[in-house]
Design a protein around this motif. Structure first.
Motif, PDB file in Angstrom:
ATOM      1  N   GLY A  90       1.034   1.110  -1.007  1.00 25.06           N
ATOM      2  CA  GLY A  90       1.751   0.727  -2.220  1.00 25.06           C
ATOM      3  C   GLY A  90       0.810   0.464  -3.379  1.00 25.06           C
ATOM      4  N   GLU A  91      -0.307  -0.193  -3.131  1.00 16.98           N
ATOM      5  CA  GLU A  91      -1.267  -0.462  -4.201  1.00 16.98           C
ATOM      6  C   GLU A  91      -1.882   0.819  -4.730  1.00 16.98           C
ATOM      7  N   ALA A  92      -2.046   1.805  -3.864  1.00 20.04           N
ATOM      8  CA  ALA A  92      -2.550   3.102  -4.324  1.00 20.04           C
ATOM      9  C   ALA A  92      -1.557   3.765  -5.272  1.00 20.04           C
ATOM     10  N   TYR A  93      -0.254   3.575  -5.023  1.00 23.72           N
ATOM     11  CA  TYR A  93       0.742   4.119  -5.960  1.00 23.72           C
ATOM     12  C   TYR A  93       0.697   3.349  -7.279  1.00 23.72           C
ATOM     13  N   GLN A  94       0.605   2.035  -7.220  1.00 22.84           N
ATOM     14  CA  GLN A  94       0.520   1.238  -8.436  1.00 22.84           C
ATOM     15  C   GLN A  94      -0.664   1.676  -9.298  1.00 22.84           C
ATOM     16  N   ALA A  95      -1.778   2.008  -8.643  1.00 15.84           N
ATOM     17  CA  ALA A  95      -3.001   2.387  -9.351  1.00 15.84           C
ATOM     18  C   ALA A  95      -2.988   3.831  -9.827  1.00 15.84           C
ATOM     19  N   GLY A  96      -2.002   4.615  -9.399  1.00 18.59           N
ATOM     20  CA  GLY A  96      -1.951   6.020  -9.783  1.00 18.59           C
ATOM     21  C   GLY A  96      -2.810   6.922  -8.921  1.00 18.59           C
ATOM     22  N   ASP A  97      -3.204   6.453  -7.721  1.00 19.61           N
ATOM     23  CA  ASP A  97      -4.016   7.283  -6.825  1.00 19.61           C
ATOM     24  C   ASP A  97      -3.201   8.421  -6.227  1.00 19.61           C
ATOM     25  N   TRP A  98      -1.877   8.259  -6.175  1.00 20.52           N
ATOM     26  CA  TRP A  98      -1.033   9.314  -5.631  1.00 20.52           C
ATOM     27  C   TRP A  98       0.327   9.303  -6.315  1.00 20.52           C
ATOM     28  N   ASP A  99       1.015  10.411  -6.179  1.00 18.02           N
ATOM     29  CA  ASP A  99       2.371  10.574  -6.682  1.00 18.02           C
ATOM     30  C   ASP A  99       3.106  11.509  -5.742  1.00 18.02           C
ATOM     31  N   SER A 100       4.341  11.779  -6.088  1.00 11.90           N
ATOM     32  CA  SER A 100       5.129  12.779  -5.372  1.00 11.90           C
ATOM     33  C   SER A 100       6.130  13.375  -6.344  1.00 11.90           C
ATOM     34  N   PRO A 101       6.353  14.680  -6.273  1.00 11.28           N
ATOM     35  CA  PRO A 101       7.384  15.265  -7.133  1.00 11.28           C
ATOM     36  C   PRO A 101       8.783  14.810  -6.768  1.00 11.28           C
ATOM     37  N   ASP A 102       8.960  14.297  -5.552  1.00 14.79           N
ATOM     38  CA  ASP A 102      10.245  13.743  -5.120  1.00 14.79           C
ATOM     39  C   ASP A 102       9.935  12.517  -4.271  1.00 14.79           C
ATOM     40  N   LEU A 103       9.813  11.396  -4.960  1.00 17.26           N
ATOM     41  CA  LEU A 103       9.373  10.174  -4.289  1.00 17.26           C
ATOM     42  C   LEU A 103      10.352   9.743  -3.201  1.00 17.26           C
ATOM     43  N   ILE A 104      11.652   9.919  -3.455  1.00 19.01           N
ATOM     44  CA  ILE A 104      12.654   9.495  -2.477  1.00 19.01           C
ATOM     45  C   ILE A 104      12.545  10.308  -1.194  1.00 19.01           C
ATOM     46  N   THR A 105      12.367  11.620  -1.313  1.00 19.59           N
ATOM     47  CA  THR A 105      12.240  12.451  -0.113  1.00 19.59           C
ATOM     48  C   THR A 105      11.044  12.009   0.722  1.00 19.59           C
ATOM     49  N   LEU A 106       9.917  11.753   0.065  1.00 19.81           N
ATOM     50  CA  LEU A 106       8.718  11.332   0.792  1.00 19.81           C
ATOM     51  C   LEU A 106       8.926   9.974   1.457  1.00 19.81           C
ATOM     52  N   LEU A 107       9.419   8.987   0.704  1.00 21.74           N
ATOM     53  CA  LEU A 107       9.568   7.645   1.258  1.00 21.74           C
ATOM     54  C   LEU A 107      10.654   7.591   2.321  1.00 21.74           C
ATOM     55  N   THR A 108      11.688   8.412   2.172  1.00 21.09           N
ATOM     56  CA  THR A 108      12.725   8.454   3.202  1.00 21.09           C
ATOM     57  C   THR A 108      12.158   8.978   4.516  1.00 21.09           C
ATOM     58  N   GLU A 109      11.309   9.982   4.442  1.00 13.69           N
ATOM     59  CA  GLU A 109      10.675  10.491   5.660  1.00 13.69           C
ATOM     60  C   GLU A 109       9.802   9.413   6.292  1.00 13.69           C
ATOM     61  N   LEU A 110       9.046   8.683   5.473  1.00 10.90           N
ATOM     62  CA  LEU A 110       8.165   7.651   6.014  1.00 10.90           C
ATOM     63  C   LEU A 110       8.949   6.455   6.541  1.00 10.90           C
ATOM     64  N   ALA A 111      10.149   6.209   5.970  1.00 11.09           N
ATOM     65  CA  ALA A 111      10.968   5.086   6.426  1.00 11.09           C
ATOM     66  C   ALA A 111      11.769   5.412   7.679  1.00 11.09           C
ATOM     67  N   THR A 112      11.752   6.668   8.105  1.00  8.52           N
ATOM     68  CA  THR A 112      12.442   7.072   9.325  1.00  8.52           C
ATOM     69  C   THR A 112      11.564   6.717  10.524  1.00  8.52           C
ATOM     70  N   ALA A 113      12.074   5.859  11.389  1.00 12.54           N
ATOM     71  CA  ALA A 113      11.323   5.388  12.557  1.00 12.54           C
ATOM     72  C   ALA A 113       9.922   4.937  12.161  1.00 12.54           C
ATOM     73  N   PRO A 114       9.812   3.917  11.292  1.00 15.70           N
ATOM     74  CA  PRO A 114       8.488   3.504  10.799  1.00 15.70           C
ATOM     75  C   PRO A 114       7.554   3.022  11.902  1.00 15.70           C
ATOM     76  N   GLN A 115       8.119   2.587  13.019  1.00 16.72           N
ATOM     77  CA  GLN A 115       7.267   2.120  14.117  1.00 16.72           C
ATOM     78  C   GLN A 115       6.471   3.252  14.746  1.00 16.72           C
ATOM     79  N   THR A 116       6.825   4.513  14.423  1.00 20.83           N
ATOM     80  CA  THR A 116       6.097   5.663  14.976  1.00 20.83           C
ATOM     81  C   THR A 116       5.077   6.238  13.994  1.00 20.83           C
ATOM     82  N   LEU A 117       4.916   5.612  12.835  1.00 21.89           N
ATOM     83  CA  LEU A 117       3.960   6.144  11.863  1.00 21.89           C
ATOM     84  C   LEU A 117       2.542   6.138  12.421  1.00 21.89           C
ATOM     85  N   VAL A 118       2.227   5.086  13.194  1.00 19.38           N
ATOM     86  CA  VAL A 118       0.919   5.007  13.841  1.00 19.38           C
ATOM     87  C   VAL A 118       1.112   5.326  15.317  1.00 19.38           C
TER      88      VAL A 118
END
Length: 428
Positions: A90-118
């Motif tokens: 999140g801090e990297a987004y605040q700082a402008g280190d990254w973006d996405s052309p469709d932020l919702i699509t990206l965050l929705t994918e990451l929010a799906t089963a978040p316990q499996t991200l690692v």
């Protein structure tokens, strides 16, 4: 995973170290950055993410619906994530280190089963970056007003940029299509907010002569609507900004003889009431103080009275896993909070009071649509933020917060319920 060059660049926001110390500071953790890079590439391969960065090869644009993580400063991004995990993300987004052309699509994918991200075998890495919330954020009676001030007293004008004219900052309830999906539009939002309020007031059986306590005033719309029914309303808030505007709106409606707003912590509530209504307030109470919250509801409720709550919820196992853990949302948006599970609400009320949950209606998809409308309007109005004294990092913080929350509801990781609580001797 496909790696490409970005098609746009994002200038680095002006970072005020005094205002945003952990966003302005780029950590240097080489080993952790290497681990973060490997986990990111593995995640991208498993989830079908497209990662774009300046050194990538030029390829065709990602197909529609592909989650895209566009890195502008890959090194800074990896060091932040390596040190802070999702907070660093999140801090990297605040700082402008990254973006996405469709932020919702990206965050929705990451929010799906978040316990499996690692991957399961590397869960021990979580210990390297997970911390507890600072003691100063614990929502004790001494700290609660400061926590509320940090969010709700930002500026009434800022909230007015993206809320509808009712100034209601909680999930609406829209009409539903035949398939059960909410039929949401910007024009329908004020009516949908009134529908939400009316359902809660109906649940609590608020009508002429009802003595109603509202815990958490917002900007006064529920108090106005209840007083218009003939109820006598006492509404409690810890936000000075909301207090001023809510009183003004009540007076403008000609209802200040039936509705009173007090600057008061819920623990200090006085009087006896036929009904208590509280909308998305329990999330700010903090898990250690849930028993106090429900004991207050029980203490002020008259015999035969009813309590109607609207509460954001999450699965019980995820609630337990995230309890006493500092998160990006807690650090930058809602200090001291904790989203409960419906099970936790049931068990806490039953263990500490005579109150029992006798009805629970879920509206999660409606919150996703409410957040979409807020996010779109916030984006459209964001040019006005500077005139209100907010910088580009603040804009990116709130853009990320609204999108992050919307993704949580779209995946079902978060839900929202309207709940009825009554005493054992009272039939629902």
């Amino acid at each position: 995973m496909t790696t490409t060059a970005p098609t746009t660049t994002t200038p680095t926001p002006a970072l005020d170290p005094a205002r945003w110390p952990d966003v302005a500071r780029v950590p240097h953790v080489p080993l952790r950055a290497v681990v973060a890079a490997r986990l990111l590439h593995r995640l991208a391969a498993r989830r079908g993410l497209r990662i774009e960065h300046p050194a990538g090869l030029c390829r065709q644009p990602a197909p529609p619906g592909t989650p895209v993580l566009r890195l502008h400063r890959p090194g800074d991004f990896l060091h932040r994530v390596g040190e802070g995990g999702l907070i660093g993300f999140g801090e990297a987004y605040q700082a402008g280190d990254w973006d996405s052309p469709d932020l919702i699509t990206l965050l929705t994918e990451l929010a799906t089963a978040p316990q499996t991200l690692v991957p399961r075998g590397t869960q021990w890495l979580r210990r390297l970056y997970v911390s507890r919330p600072p003691a100063a954020d614990l929502p004790t009676a001494a700290n609660a007003r400061r926590n509320i001030h940090r969010h709700y007293d930002l500026s009434n004008d800022m909230f007015a940029l993206f809320l509808d004219p009712t100034m209601t900052y909680s999930s609406a309830v829209f009409p539903t299509a035949p398939d059960g999906a909410p039929e949401a539009s910007r024009e329908a939002l004020p009516t949908a907010q009134h529908r939400k309020i009316d359902r809660l007031l109906d649940l609590a059986r608020v009508g002429p002569g009802t003595r109603l306590l509202e815990i958490g005033t917002g900007w006064g719309e529920l108090a106005v609507r209840a007083a218009a029914r003939g109820a006598h309303v006492v509404s409690l808030t810890l936000s000075e900004e909301q207090l001023v505007l809510a009183r003004r709106r009540i007076a403008r409606a000609g209802l200040d003889d039936r509705a009173e707003v007090r600057l008061c912590d819920y623990r200090a509530a006085e009087g006896v009431y036929d009904a208590v209504v509280s909308v998305e307030m329990i999330e700010a109470v903090g898990r250690p103080f849930w028993p106090d919250y429900f004991r207050t509801l029980d203490r002020v409720l008259a015999p035969g009275g009813r309590v109607a709550l609207q509460a954001i919820s999450m699965p019980h196992d995820r609630m337990l896993a995230s309890s006493r853990t500092q998160t990006w949302i807690l650090k930058y948006v809602f200090p001291g909070g904790q989203i409960p599970s419906v099970r936790a609400i049931r068990e806490t009320a039953a263990r500490h009071t005579r109150l029992r949950v006798t009805r629970a209606d879920a509206y999660g998809p409606h919150y996703a649509e409410t957040l979409r409308l807020w996010r779109e309007r916030f984006t459209e109005q964001s040019a006005q933020l500077a005139g209100l004294g907010f910088d580009e990092v603040f804009r990116r913080t709130w853009e990320f917060y609204l999108a992050y929350s919307e993704a949580g509801f779209r995946t079902g990781y978060l839900d929202v319920h309207q709940l009825l609580l009554t005493r054992d001797e009272v039939a629902a």
